[in-house]
Structure formats: C-alpha cells, structure tokens
Design a protein around this motif. Structure first.
Motif, PDB file in Angstrom:
ATOM      1  N   GLU A 183       0.730  -1.107  -0.030  1.00 58.14           N
ATOM      2  CA  GLU A 183      -0.078  -0.009   0.097  1.00 58.14           C
ATOM      3  C   GLU A 183       0.659   1.169  -0.139  1.00 58.14           C
ATOM      4  O   GLU A 183       2.119   1.245   0.204  1.00 58.14           O
ATOM      5  N   ASP A 184       0.272   2.518  -0.295  1.00 59.25           N
ATOM      6  CA  ASP A 184       1.140   3.749  -0.362  1.00 59.25           C
ATOM      7  C   ASP A 184       1.455   3.740   1.348  1.00 59.25           C
ATOM      8  O   ASP A 184       0.640   3.686   2.363  1.00 59.25           O
ATOM      9  N   ILE A 185       2.497   4.548   1.463  1.00 59.96           N
ATOM     10  CA  ILE A 185       3.015   4.632   2.880  1.00 59.96           C
ATOM     11  C   ILE A 185       3.357   6.272   3.282  1.00 59.96           C
ATOM     12  O   ILE A 185       3.661   7.035   2.384  1.00 59.96           O
ATOM     13  N   GLU A 186       2.512   6.611   4.109  1.00 58.76           N
ATOM     14  CA  GLU A 186       2.461   8.323   4.505  1.00 58.76           C
ATOM     15  C   GLU A 186       3.121   8.526   5.763  1.00 58.76           C
ATOM     16  O   GLU A 186       2.895   7.616   6.737  1.00 58.76           O
ATOM     17  N   PHE A 187       4.024   9.528   5.913  1.00 56.16           N
ATOM     18  CA  PHE A 187       4.651   9.843   7.032  1.00 56.16           C
ATOM     19  C   PHE A 187       4.836  11.154   7.295  1.00 56.16           C
ATOM     20  O   PHE A 187       5.236  12.123   5.958  1.00 56.16           O
ATOM     21  N   THR A 188       5.086  12.006   8.303  1.00 58.11           N
ATOM     22  CA  THR A 188       5.569  13.282   8.369  1.00 58.11           C
ATOM     23  C   THR A 188       7.054  13.268   8.438  1.00 58.11           C
ATOM     24  O   THR A 188       7.857  12.571   9.011  1.00 58.11           O
ATOM     25  N   LEU A 189       7.557  14.244   7.445  1.00 57.17           N
ATOM     26  CA  LEU A 189       8.853  14.710   7.358  1.00 57.17           C
ATOM     27  C   LEU A 189       9.283  15.986   8.068  1.00 57.17           C
ATOM     28  O   LEU A 189       8.700  17.024   7.723  1.00 57.17           O
ATOM     29  N   ILE A 190      10.135  15.908   9.240  1.00 59.13           N
ATOM     30  CA  ILE A 190      10.216  16.898   9.718  1.00 59.13           C
ATOM     31  C   ILE A 190      11.866  17.456   9.632  1.00 59.13           C
ATOM     32  O   ILE A 190      12.840  16.779   9.779  1.00 59.13           O
ATOM     33  N   ASN A 191      11.994  18.896   9.264  1.00 62.98           N
ATOM     34  CA  ASN A 191      13.127  19.450   9.071  1.00 62.98           C
ATOM     35  C   ASN A 191      13.481  20.181  10.574  1.00 62.98           C
ATOM     36  O   ASN A 191      13.200  21.524  10.554  1.00 62.98           O
ATOM     37  N   VAL A 242       4.676  13.312   3.525  1.00 56.91           N
ATOM     38  CA  VAL A 242       5.052  12.899   2.245  1.00 56.91           C
ATOM     39  C   VAL A 242       4.520  11.399   2.258  1.00 56.91           C
ATOM     40  O   VAL A 242       4.020  10.441   3.212  1.00 56.91           O
ATOM     41  N   THR A 243       4.198  11.023   0.874  1.00 58.66           N
ATOM     42  CA  THR A 243       3.475   9.593   0.552  1.00 58.66           C
ATOM     43  C   THR A 243       4.375   8.813  -0.370  1.00 58.66           C
ATOM     44  O   THR A 243       4.750   9.549  -1.218  1.00 58.66           O
ATOM     45  N   ILE A 244       4.571   7.626  -0.120  1.00 57.74           N
ATOM     46  CA  ILE A 244       5.215   6.867  -0.973  1.00 57.74           C
ATOM     47  C   ILE A 244       4.280   6.033  -1.912  1.00 57.74           C
ATOM     48  O   ILE A 244       3.485   5.252  -1.138  1.00 57.74           O
ATOM     49  N   TYR A 245       4.148   6.319  -3.083  1.00 59.49           N
ATOM     50  CA  TYR A 245       3.070   5.929  -3.764  1.00 59.49           C
ATOM     51  C   TYR A 245       3.338   4.460  -4.658  1.00 59.49           C
ATOM     52  O   TYR A 245       2.792   4.087  -5.576  1.00 59.49           O
ATOM     53  N   ASP A 246       4.610   3.933  -4.427  1.00 61.17           N
ATOM     54  CA  ASP A 246       5.143   3.030  -5.376  1.00 61.17           C
ATOM     55  C   ASP A 246       4.393   1.551  -5.229  1.00 61.17           C
ATOM     56  O   ASP A 246       4.415   0.778  -6.090  1.00 61.17           O
ATOM     57  N   GLY A 247       3.738   1.122  -4.132  1.00 62.33           N
ATOM     58  CA  GLY A 247       3.075   0.032  -3.963  1.00 62.33           C
ATOM     59  C   GLY A 247       3.885  -1.101  -3.942  1.00 62.33           C
ATOM     60  O   GLY A 247       3.580  -2.122  -3.912  1.00 62.33           O
ATOM     61  N   ALA A 248       5.190  -0.726  -3.547  1.00 60.70           N
ATOM     62  CA  ALA A 248       6.326  -1.680  -3.420  1.00 60.70           C
ATOM     63  C   ALA A 248       6.044  -2.704  -2.344  1.00 60.70           C
ATOM     64  O   ALA A 248       5.274  -2.727  -1.338  1.00 60.70           O
ATOM     65  N   LEU A 249       6.498  -3.927  -2.677  1.00 57.71           N
ATOM     66  CA  LEU A 249       6.115  -4.949  -1.459  1.00 57.71           C
ATOM     67  C   LEU A 249       7.165  -5.159  -0.530  1.00 57.71           C
ATOM     68  O   LEU A 249       7.631  -6.302  -0.364  1.00 57.71           O
ATOM     69  N   ASN A 264      18.255   1.302   4.306  1.00 56.54           N
ATOM     70  CA  ASN A 264      17.489   0.301   4.823  1.00 56.54           C
ATOM     71  C   ASN A 264      16.602   0.808   6.182  1.00 56.54           C
ATOM     72  O   ASN A 264      16.553   0.283   7.250  1.00 56.54           O
ATOM     73  N   ILE A 265      15.732   1.841   5.893  1.00 58.09           N
ATOM     74  CA  ILE A 265      14.956   2.432   6.818  1.00 58.09           C
ATOM     75  C   ILE A 265      13.646   1.832   6.924  1.00 58.09           C
ATOM     76  O   ILE A 265      13.035   1.588   5.817  1.00 58.09           O
ATOM     77  N   ASN A 266      12.925   1.082   7.692  1.00 59.31           N
ATOM     78  CA  ASN A 266      11.716   0.655   7.812  1.00 59.31           C
ATOM     79  C   ASN A 266      10.366   1.526   7.934  1.00 59.31           C
ATOM     80  O   ASN A 266      10.454   2.089   8.988  1.00 59.31           O
ATOM     81  N   VAL A 267      10.110   2.125   6.839  1.00 61.72           N
ATOM     82  CA  VAL A 267       9.077   3.221   6.655  1.00 61.72           C
ATOM     83  C   VAL A 267       7.642   2.741   7.340  1.00 61.72           C
ATOM     84  O   VAL A 267       6.639   3.661   7.486  1.00 61.72           O
ATOM     85  N   CYS A 268       7.507   1.257   7.227  1.00 58.45           N
ATOM     86  CA  CYS A 268       6.182   1.052   7.629  1.00 58.45           C
ATOM     87  C   CYS A 268       5.993   1.065   9.188  1.00 58.45           C
ATOM     88  O   CYS A 268       4.864   1.075   9.740  1.00 58.45           O
ATOM     89  N   GLU A 269       6.828   1.316  10.151  1.00 64.84           N
ATOM     90  CA  GLU A 269       6.874   1.215  11.386  1.00 64.84           C
ATOM     91  C   GLU A 269       6.893   2.655  11.867  1.00 64.84           C
ATOM     92  O   GLU A 269       7.154   2.785  12.815  1.00 64.84           O
TER      93      GLU A 269
END
Length: 138
Positions: A45-53, A92-99, A124-129
C-alpha cells in the motif's frame, strides 16, 4: 489505501482460500485474521509519514526514496518547488506500492551558515513502522 472493512474481508478470505502461485497451490495460514490484516496494512500500500526538518539554518529542498534492493532513486517526492523550511514539516507519501517496507532515503539540504548544499543518505529504513522522520542538525 484499503479501508478497514475491505482489509478485514481480504484477511478473512486469505485465511481460508487456497492461493495459486506460479503453478503451485499453497494455503495461506495465519494465527488469526488480524495477523494477515496487519501485514496487508504494511506491505503493498501507499506509505505516508511526516517529514520534519529540525535544522536551524538549512532548508530541505529535495527528498528521494528507493526500495533498499533497488539501485535507482525515484523522483523528488516533495514535488517541484516544494521546500521544507527550518523548523517546519510536511507529509510525504510513497506511492510505489512496492512489496517492501525497507527504503533508502536521500535528503538534499540547501546551503546554510558557512555550509554548502549537500545530501544526507540513510539506508534500509523501515518506513512501515514510523509515523514521522526527523532530520536534526549536529
């Protein structure tokens, strides 16, 4: 994204239906429907998270992601002309639908006080968590 009830129906269906894959037949098994529902929510699925500077003097000008097993970067997911100013954030949203959940991240920061523009890489960052990702100035 799949809504909760659709994911739950898919999870129940996966628990009880044989799966045909590359000529073989396999049965999906899980401890319960919630186990499969959790995995469906994370992978594909698409992955969404907040990117903070959290830099004090440097703007985040570009942000790229790539599945860790890939050798190519995707497009700038901030979008054309979007800049995250010091102390600010964006979604930000990662729309690639990668598995996969493991991504490499590349952030480009503009020049700051006595510092030129430059890239910061993380692998190698686990963006799902994660719900957010923060860049700090040293």
């Amino acid at each position: 994204m799949l809504n909760h009830s659709v994911r739950k129906m898919l999870a129940v269906a996966l628990v009880s239906v044989p799966v045909i894959w590359f000529g073989g037949t396999y049965t999906a098994q899980a401890q319960d429907a919630q186990d499969i529902e959790f995995k469906l929510a994370q992978v594909g699925e698409d992955i969404e998270f907040t990117l903070i500077n959290n830099f004090e003097s440097r703007s985040l000008t570009h942000f790229y992601v790539s599945p860790s097993e890939s050798e190519d970067w995707g497009p700038d997911i901030l979008g054309e002309g979007v800049v995250v100013e010091p102390g600010d954030f964006t979604t930000v949203t990662i729309y690639d639908g990668a598995l996969t959940c493991n991504y490499d991240l590349k952030a480009t920061f503009g020049p700051g006080e006595d510092v030129g523009a430059g890239d910061i890489y993380q692998t190698n960052i686990n963006v799902c968590e994660m719900s957010s990702y923060t860049y700090f100035e040293n």
